[in-house]
Scaffold this motif. Structure first.
Motif, mmCIF file in Angstrom:
data_model
loop_
_atom_site.group_PDB
_atom_site.id
_atom_site.type_symbol
_atom_site.label_atom_id
_atom_site.label_comp_id
_atom_site.label_asym_id
_atom_site.label_seq_id
_atom_site.Cartn_x
_atom_site.Cartn_y
_atom_site.Cartn_z
ATOM 1 N N GLU A 1 0.837 -1.210 0.000
ATOM 2 C CA GLU A 1 0.000 0.000 0.000
ATOM 3 C C GLU A 1 0.868 1.255 0.000
ATOM 4 N N CYS A 2 1.902 1.246 0.844
ATOM 5 C CA CYS A 2 2.822 2.389 0.882
ATOM 6 C C CYS A 2 3.471 2.601 -0.479
ATOM 7 N N TYR A 3 3.964 1.528 -1.082
ATOM 8 C CA TYR A 3 4.629 1.636 -2.383
ATOM 9 C C TYR A 3 3.666 2.139 -3.459
ATOM 10 N N THR A 4 2.428 1.683 -3.401
ATOM 11 C CA THR A 4 1.434 2.121 -4.393
ATOM 12 C C THR A 4 1.183 3.620 -4.279
ATOM 13 N N ILE A 5 1.032 4.091 -3.044
ATOM 14 C CA ILE A 5 0.811 5.523 -2.826
ATOM 15 C C ILE A 5 2.013 6.337 -3.284
ATOM 16 N N LEU A 6 3.204 5.764 -3.108
ATOM 17 C CA LEU A 6 4.440 6.442 -3.512
ATOM 18 C C LEU A 6 4.747 6.276 -5.002
ATOM 19 N N LYS A 7 3.821 5.655 -5.751
ATOM 20 C CA LYS A 7 3.972 5.408 -7.195
ATOM 21 C C LYS A 7 5.093 4.421 -7.504
ATOM 22 N N LEU A 8 5.414 3.574 -6.547
ATOM 23 C CA LEU A 8 6.446 2.549 -6.759
ATOM 24 C C LEU A 8 5.753 1.224 -7.058
ATOM 25 N N ASP A 9 5.075 1.180 -8.205
ATOM 26 C CA ASP A 9 4.222 0.032 -8.521
ATOM 27 C C ASP A 9 5.011 -1.269 -8.658
ATOM 28 N N ALA B 1 5.679 -2.615 -5.310
ATOM 29 C CA ALA B 1 4.451 -3.143 -4.713
ATOM 30 C C ALA B 1 4.141 -4.528 -5.266
ATOM 31 N N ILE B 2 4.276 -4.687 -6.584
ATOM 32 C CA ILE B 2 4.027 -5.995 -7.207
ATOM 33 C C ILE B 2 5.011 -7.030 -6.671
ATOM 34 N N SER B 3 6.265 -6.627 -6.524
ATOM 35 C CA SER B 3 7.289 -7.545 -6.036
ATOM 36 C C SER B 3 6.953 -8.058 -4.634
ATOM 37 N N VAL B 4 6.489 -7.169 -3.768
ATOM 38 C CA VAL B 4 6.131 -7.569 -2.398
ATOM 39 C C VAL B 4 4.960 -8.544 -2.410
ATOM 40 N N LEU B 5 3.908 -8.213 -3.176
ATOM 41 C CA LEU B 5 2.709 -9.058 -3.194
ATOM 42 C C LEU B 5 2.958 -10.379 -3.918
ATOM 43 N N MET C 1 -5.646 -5.833 -5.148
ATOM 44 C CA MET C 1 -4.555 -4.875 -5.359
ATOM 45 C C MET C 1 -3.612 -5.356 -6.445
ATOM 46 N N LEU C 2 -3.289 -6.649 -6.419
ATOM 47 C CA LEU C 2 -2.412 -7.216 -7.441
ATOM 48 C C LEU C 2 -3.029 -7.072 -8.833
ATOM 49 N N ALA C 3 -4.325 -7.355 -8.937
ATOM 50 C CA ALA C 3 -5.011 -7.258 -10.230
ATOM 51 C C ALA C 3 -4.925 -5.844 -10.785
ATOM 52 N N ASN C 4 -5.191 -4.855 -9.926
ATOM 53 C CA ASN C 4 -5.133 -3.461 -10.367
ATOM 54 C C ASN C 4 -3.723 -3.056 -10.775
ATOM 55 N N LEU C 5 -2.731 -3.540 -10.016
ATOM 56 C CA LEU C 5 -1.340 -3.217 -10.346
ATOM 57 C C LEU C 5 -0.908 -3.892 -11.647
ATOM 58 N N TYR C 6 -1.282 -5.158 -11.808
ATOM 59 C CA TYR C 6 -0.967 -5.867 -13.054
ATOM 60 C C TYR C 6 -1.599 -5.155 -14.250
ATOM 61 N N ARG C 7 -2.834 -4.762 -14.093
ATOM 62 C CA ARG C 7 -3.551 -4.097 -15.191
ATOM 63 C C ARG C 7 -2.869 -2.778 -15.562
ATOM 64 N N LYS C 8 -2.474 -2.027 -14.532
ATOM 65 C CA LYS C 8 -1.802 -0.753 -14.769
ATOM 66 C C LYS C 8 -0.466 -0.954 -15.469
ATOM 67 N N ALA C 9 0.201 -2.060 -15.150
ATOM 68 C CA ALA C 9 1.508 -2.357 -15.743
ATOM 69 C C ALA C 9 1.389 -3.017 -17.105
ATOM 70 N N GLY C 10 0.154 -3.274 -17.572
ATOM 71 C CA GLY C 10 -0.038 -3.898 -18.876
ATOM 72 C C GLY C 10 0.078 -5.411 -18.864
ATOM 73 N N GLN C 11 0.139 -6.017 -17.670
ATOM 74 C CA GLN C 11 0.221 -7.480 -17.563
ATOM 75 C C GLN C 11 -1.211 -8.047 -17.476
#
Length: 565
Positions: free
Chosen positions: A110-118, A121-125, A140-150
């Motif tokens: 959550e901290c990494y996501t807020i800090l734009k360190l996507d 964040a993915i690595s931790v999850l 959270m993982l789904a949203n991060l994957y989607r944002k990253a194009g995965q």
């Protein structure tokens, strides 16, 4: 009861400022005397301390403290026996009610996501075994994957959310936005729909959003209307906002504004979708209303992108592009997935002559919203502005083939054809097809009128514009009708049309210029007097322009402050 228990109880009670002070003191004591607390107690202290820092929104500091807690947890896990602390705690106390390691990792993400360190964040999850992932971790993982194009990984995670929580509607929207078939998504919720009463609407709701994300605006509108008419779902704000958004995508500005206003009346604190509403109001020339709307939303929350976008639209349509650029960039900082913010910043960059930068923003908007035609239109405008007719034609043909031959895609393709003297006849055919489908589609009417003006078919243009204005009133259409009437020497009615246009949008410069030109031609004597007045006004305007330049420099400085180039 130990001091750690008191810290835990205060944390549970939400007394974070108290937790932060006490846990800081206790951690210092532990540092000076490692025997004072057991590894388990120190782990607890670190987690509660990190929680209090997270609550204070010091996310980088909180992530550091959470990571320290995880390191302490490793020490705890390796210890085969827990030695009692010098304060007399027993081994049973060490192991009971320890904060979850999985929850700590989620907080770090959550901290990494807020800090734009996507990526971090993915690595931790990703480090959490699949079987131990809770629904919120998968979401959270789904949203991060989607944002990253995965996209494949995002689909897998969204499906896992639905497996655990079949009524997770945002996960359903996520799947539909990634081109998963509506029937497949509906099958994942079928058991719960059949087992719980009054959920028969859900399958229709899924169908509606499948149409939205498939770009079938007409069927989406009909399906949402059928839902909205049901007594149990009547006046649902989320449905009204979705309906307004689909009307907007379909090019039906009048109904879009109507539905946004209806939703706003039902929920005066509504933020979602208000950026699109503000954009439409600004485009229609209602700048005073847009300014009021932006101020009201800032009072509700300045931590959302929407009020910044609305203020940016006000600046953009007031021709203050540097300020619009700053406000759009601020909105993107708050929400990098805000399509309207990307479009605002892209349009400001384009109008400031920074076309290549604008193209980057329009492409990102296209990636996030592949079914929104205004994203493609912005990119095509950039190509045309840089004489890239071939690129614009390729993009327009791609939209036409992908989304089908509807009034909007036909008009986009015709717009590009109008730029090439060799494809004027094709443009005319495309516009005729568009108007046959939707005679009231303003963009098609405007382009057809432009074509008729080039061909000097003024009477035909007048008839087209009169027929369209019989059912709706639009500033640009009234102004164009005025121009056509001037061409056939009907000055009195032309003046009336310019007046109507200005009543709809007092800032419409072209209508004002048309009216002033006619006044000068009608009265040569007055024209001399007016010329002197214009000269005097011109000197005043020059001062305004100087002020505008200094203001642009001020906003440009603020852009650099926010790290924008």
């Amino acid at each position: 009861m130990s001091v750690i228990d008191y810290v835990r109880d205060m944390a549970a009670a939400g007394l974070y400022s108290n937790v932060r002070i006490l846990s800081s003191l206790l951690l210092t004591m532990s540092s000076n005397n490692p025997e004072l607390f057991s590894p388990a107690q120190k782990y607890q202290l670190l987690v509660y301390h990190a929680d209090s820092i997270f609550h204070d929104k010091e996310y980088r500091n909180a992530a550091c403290k959470y990571n320290m807690a995880l390191q302490q947890k490793k020490v705890l896990s390796k210890a085969s026996k827990v030695r009692p602390s010098s304060s007399g705690g027993s081994s049973s106390v060490q192991t009971q009610n320890l904060p979850s390691e999985i929850e700590v990792k989620y907080k770090i993400a959550e901290c990494y996501t807020i800090l734009k360190l996507d990526k971090d964040a993915i690595s931790v999850l990703d480090g959490i075994p699949s079987r131990q992932r809770t629904p919120k971790i998968n979401m959270m993982l789904a949203n991060l994957y989607r944002k990253a194009g995965q996209e494949r990984s995002a689909v897998t995670s969204y499906k896992e959310v639905l497996r655990q929580c079949p009524l997770a509607l945002d996960a359903i929207i996520g799947l539909l936005s990634l081109s998963v078939k509506g029937a497949e998504v509906a099958s994942m919720t079928m058991d719960v729909i059949q087992s719980i009463p009054n959920l028969d609407w859900l399958s229709v709701w899924i169908k509606a959003y499948a149409f939205i994300h498939g770009g079938d605006n007409h069927r989406a509108i009909n399906t949402i209307c059928s839902l909205e008419k049901k007594s149990l779902l009547r006046d649902n704000v989320d449905l009204l906002v979705s309906l307004a958004d689909v009307y907007f995508r379909a090019g039906d500005t009048k109904n879009a504004i109507l539905k946004f206003e209806q939703a706003q009346m039902l929920d005066p604190y509504l933020i979602k979708g208000m950026d699109v509403y503000g954009y439409l109001m600004a485009r229609e020339g209602h700048l005073e209303d847009v300014e009021v709307l932006g101020g009201r939303l800032f009072n509700i929350s300045d931590q959302h992108a929407e009020p910044w976008v609305i203020s940016g639209c006000h600046s953009f349509y007031s021709k203050r592009y540097s300020r619009a650029l700053y406000l759009g960039a601020k909105a993107i900082q708050l929400n990098s997935n805000s399509v309207q913010a990307l479009l605002l910043k892209g349009a400001a960059l384009r109008n400031m002559g920074r076309v290549q930068e604008a193209i980057i923003h329009f492409r990102e908007a296209m990636r996030l919203a592949p079914c929104r035609l205004d994203c493609y239109e912005g990119l095509i405008d950039c190509y045309l502005a840089s004489n890239g007719i071939r690129e614009a034609m390729g993009m327009a043909n791609n939209i036409y083939k992908t989304l089908g031959a509807n009034a909007q895609t036909l008009t986009i393709l015709a717009t590009v054809c109008l730029e090439d003297p060799m494809t004027q006849e094709k443009a005319k055919t495309l516009l005729d097809k568009a108007l046959a489908q939707r005679p009231d589609y303003i963009k098609a009417v405007v382009k057809k009128a432009e074509l008729l003006s080039r061909e000097q078919k003024y009477e035909e243009g007048i008839a087209l514009l009169r027929n369209t204005l019989a059912n709706q009133s639009d500033c640009m259409l009234h102004r164009m009708l005025g121009d056509f009437l001037v061409a056939v020497n009907d000055y009195q009615e032309a003046m009336d049309q310019y007046s109507i246009a200005l009543s709809l949008d007092p800032n419409d410069q072209k209508s004002l210029e048309g009216m002033q030109k006619m006044e000068k031609e009608e009265s040569p004597t007055d024209a001399t007097v007016e010329l002197d007045g214009d000269d005097m006004e011109g000197s005043g305007e020059e001062g305004d322009l100087e002020g505008s330049d200094s203001e642009a420099a001020q906003w440009a400085d603020q852009e650099q402050w926010f790290g924008m180039q």
